[in-house]
Design a protein around this motif. Structure first.
Motif, mmCIF file in Angstrom:
data_model
loop_
_atom_site.group_PDB
_atom_site.id
_atom_site.type_symbol
_atom_site.label_atom_id
_atom_site.label_comp_id
_atom_site.label_asym_id
_atom_site.label_seq_id
_atom_site.Cartn_x
_atom_site.Cartn_y
_atom_site.Cartn_z
ATOM 1 N N LEU A 226 2.493 8.262 -15.708
ATOM 2 C CA LEU A 226 2.395 7.086 -14.849
ATOM 3 C C LEU A 226 2.076 7.434 -13.402
ATOM 4 N N ASP A 227 1.661 8.651 -13.168
ATOM 5 C CA ASP A 227 1.429 9.089 -11.788
ATOM 6 C C ASP A 227 0.401 8.235 -11.050
ATOM 7 N N ARG A 228 -0.627 7.794 -11.750
ATOM 8 C CA ARG A 228 -1.669 6.997 -11.083
ATOM 9 C C ARG A 228 -1.125 5.644 -10.645
ATOM 10 N N LEU A 229 -0.130 5.142 -11.325
ATOM 11 C CA LEU A 229 0.502 3.884 -10.916
ATOM 12 C C LEU A 229 1.544 4.097 -9.825
ATOM 13 N N TYR A 230 2.184 5.248 -9.863
ATOM 14 C CA TYR A 230 3.313 5.507 -8.973
ATOM 15 C C TYR A 230 2.933 6.112 -7.628
ATOM 16 N N PHE A 231 1.861 6.914 -7.603
ATOM 17 C CA PHE A 231 1.633 7.725 -6.407
ATOM 18 C C PHE A 231 0.232 7.616 -5.813
ATOM 19 N N LEU A 232 -0.466 6.551 -6.154
ATOM 20 C CA LEU A 232 -1.729 6.261 -5.504
ATOM 21 C C LEU A 232 -1.559 5.015 -4.657
ATOM 22 N N ARG A 233 -2.038 5.072 -3.426
ATOM 23 C CA ARG A 233 -1.941 3.893 -2.567
ATOM 24 C C ARG A 233 -2.817 2.773 -3.119
ATOM 25 N N GLY A 234 -2.289 1.579 -3.086
ATOM 26 C CA GLY A 234 -3.038 0.443 -3.593
ATOM 27 C C GLY A 234 -2.990 0.280 -5.092
ATOM 28 N N ALA A 235 -2.068 0.987 -5.753
ATOM 29 C CA ALA A 235 -1.939 0.856 -7.207
ATOM 30 C C ALA A 235 -1.335 -0.500 -7.567
ATOM 31 N N GLN A 236 -1.398 -0.829 -8.848
ATOM 32 C CA GLN A 236 -0.859 -2.102 -9.324
ATOM 33 C C GLN A 236 0.678 -2.112 -9.235
ATOM 34 N N PRO A 237 1.296 -3.307 -9.237
ATOM 35 C CA PRO A 237 2.768 -3.391 -9.211
ATOM 36 C C PRO A 237 3.397 -2.620 -10.365
ATOM 37 N N LEU A 238 4.579 -2.097 -10.141
ATOM 38 C CA LEU A 238 5.265 -1.287 -11.148
ATOM 39 C C LEU A 238 5.729 -2.148 -12.314
ATOM 40 N N SER A 239 5.605 -1.584 -13.528
ATOM 41 C CA SER A 239 6.055 -2.305 -14.721
ATOM 42 C C SER A 239 7.576 -2.429 -14.756
ATOM 43 N N VAL A 240 8.258 -1.415 -14.227
ATOM 44 C CA VAL A 240 9.713 -1.459 -14.074
ATOM 45 C C VAL A 240 10.006 -1.517 -12.584
ATOM 46 N N PRO A 241 10.380 -2.671 -12.037
ATOM 47 C CA PRO A 241 10.568 -2.816 -10.589
ATOM 48 C C PRO A 241 11.661 -1.895 -10.059
ATOM 49 N N LEU A 242 11.525 -1.519 -8.786
ATOM 50 C CA LEU A 242 12.539 -0.697 -8.139
ATOM 51 C C LEU A 242 13.705 -1.544 -7.696
ATOM 52 N N ALA A 243 14.900 -0.952 -7.748
ATOM 53 C CA ALA A 243 16.091 -1.668 -7.286
ATOM 54 C C ALA A 243 16.096 -1.789 -5.775
ATOM 55 N N GLU A 244 15.372 -0.887 -5.106
ATOM 56 C CA GLU A 244 15.345 -0.877 -3.650
ATOM 57 C C GLU A 244 13.954 -0.502 -3.192
ATOM 58 N N MET A 245 13.442 -1.207 -2.188
ATOM 59 C CA MET A 245 12.107 -0.926 -1.675
ATOM 60 C C MET A 245 12.218 -0.362 -0.267
ATOM 61 N N PRO A 246 11.325 0.564 0.106
ATOM 62 C CA PRO A 246 11.386 1.163 1.437
ATOM 63 C C PRO A 246 10.791 0.267 2.506
ATOM 64 N N ASP A 247 11.222 0.487 3.721
ATOM 65 C CA ASP A 247 10.579 -0.149 4.859
ATOM 66 C C ASP A 247 9.542 0.817 5.408
ATOM 67 N N GLY A 248 8.546 0.293 6.084
ATOM 68 C CA GLY A 248 7.602 1.206 6.723
ATOM 69 C C GLY A 248 6.173 0.973 6.280
ATOM 70 N N ASP A 249 5.299 1.822 6.759
ATOM 71 C CA ASP A 249 3.865 1.703 6.545
ATOM 72 C C ASP A 249 3.477 2.289 5.193
ATOM 73 N N TYR A 250 2.899 1.473 4.333
ATOM 74 C CA TYR A 250 2.536 1.930 2.995
ATOM 75 C C TYR A 250 1.307 2.845 3.007
ATOM 76 N N ALA A 251 0.660 2.977 4.174
ATOM 77 C CA ALA A 251 -0.441 3.926 4.256
ATOM 78 C C ALA A 251 0.079 5.351 4.190
ATOM 79 N N TYR A 252 1.362 5.533 4.533
ATOM 80 C CA TYR A 252 1.949 6.862 4.577
ATOM 81 C C TYR A 252 2.973 7.120 3.481
ATOM 82 N N LEU A 253 3.255 6.116 2.673
ATOM 83 C CA LEU A 253 4.324 6.274 1.679
ATOM 84 C C LEU A 253 4.152 5.233 0.580
ATOM 85 N N THR A 254 4.280 5.668 -0.667
ATOM 86 C CA THR A 254 4.285 4.716 -1.768
ATOM 87 C C THR A 254 5.739 4.394 -2.123
ATOM 88 N N PRO A 255 6.003 3.242 -2.731
ATOM 89 C CA PRO A 255 7.390 2.910 -3.093
ATOM 90 C C PRO A 255 8.050 3.989 -3.945
#
Length: 281
Positions: free
Chosen positions: A126-155
């Motif tokens: 699932l790396d292409r879904l998890y660690f590419l910027r602009g990927a589709q929403p996760l099939s299993v949502p995260l319990a917690e989402m980060p704050d900050g600029d998504y250009a520098y960090l993926t959820p």
């Protein structure tokens, strides 16, 4: 990319090692936080200037490299809070405090069990879904989402950073628990001799090679120590950040044209040379 990142990682490790000598928890946290902010800022600037050659390189950055840096910042804050909030009282009271904190960490891992197992096993489906910027929403949502600029960090990068830091904090807590449960053990000295604190100053890929060698030959705990346990033990005791060891092993596999056991070969040759010299010291 690897050389630039390794240089940045090495400087950060050196700076944090010096900061670790500061006795005041607040002063230590303040200096460590400033140092980490500068390092993370430099890493973000690197992203702006560097064009990833392909998706694999981008995935490696957001799955391994960026989480390592973010994890250090999380870990510093958590370690500070554990120290300053430690209750004044008997060993039993302090022991309960640390055991409760340990349970809280384990609860976090259970709450994120799907993604934690993905992190621990080192799979990449699932790396292409998890660690590419602009990927589709996760099939299993995260319990917690980060704050900050998504250009520098993926959820998922943020969640991996929490997994890394929380595992490290687990070992820190266990280090505090041991003398409370077994006060007869003197962990700071052996046979009256002070144990000097050591720091790994070689390339981090070499310690990955060493960790695999220890694990595959069953040198610790009668062969029952897992690879991740060995890696975290080496990280904690030698003040080095390895990250996801299974992913770092790919770097070793890529050295097939030269030698996949470059560091072990280097040690072997050095020992043979020492034997031939006839001087044990």
């Amino acid at each position: 990319m690897n050389q630039q990142i390794e240089k940045l990682r090495s400087k950060l490790t050196d700076d944090l090692f010096e900061i670790n000598e500061i006795e005041s928890p607040l002063e230590k946290l303040s200096k460590a936080s400033k140092t980490l902010e500068v390092a993370i800022k430099d890493l973000n600037q690197f992203i702006e200037k560097h064009q990833f050659s392909d998706e694999e390189e981008e995935i490696t950055f957001f799955k391994i490299i960026k989480p390592e840096f973010i994890a250090l910042r999380i870990e510093e804050v958590m370690r500070y809070n554990l120290i300053v909030n430690k209750p004044i009282g008997t060993a039993e009271i302090q022991l309960k405090y640390y055991e409760d904190e340990l349970k809280a960490l384990q609860s976090f891992f259970r709450m994120n069990s799907f993604h934690y197992q993905y992190y621990r096993t080192g799979v990449n489906d699932l790396d292409r879904l998890y660690f590419l910027r602009g990927a589709q929403p996760l099939s299993v949502p995260l319990a917690e989402m980060p704050d900050g600029d998504y250009a520098y960090l993926t959820p998922m990068s943020f969640l991996f950073a929490k997994f890394i830091s929380y595992e490290h904090i687990q070992y820190f807590i266990l280090e505090q628990i041991t003398p409370l449960k077994y006060p007869e053990l003197n962990l700071s000295s052996r046979n009256g001799n002070q144990v000097v604190e050591m720091k790994w100053t070689g390339d981090s890929i070499n310690i990955v090679e060493l960790a695999y060698g220890i694990w595959l030959t069953g040198q610790l705990n009668n062969g029952n120590a897992s690879l991740n346990q060995i890696v975290r033990w080496l990280e904690a005791n030698l003040h080095v950040t390895i990250g996801i060891v299974q992913r770092r092993f790919i770097e070793i596999e890529r050295r097939k044209r030269l030698s996949p056991t470059k560091y072990v070969d280097q040690m072997r040759n050095a020992i043979i040379q020492k034997i031939e010299s006839g001087n044990a010291l």
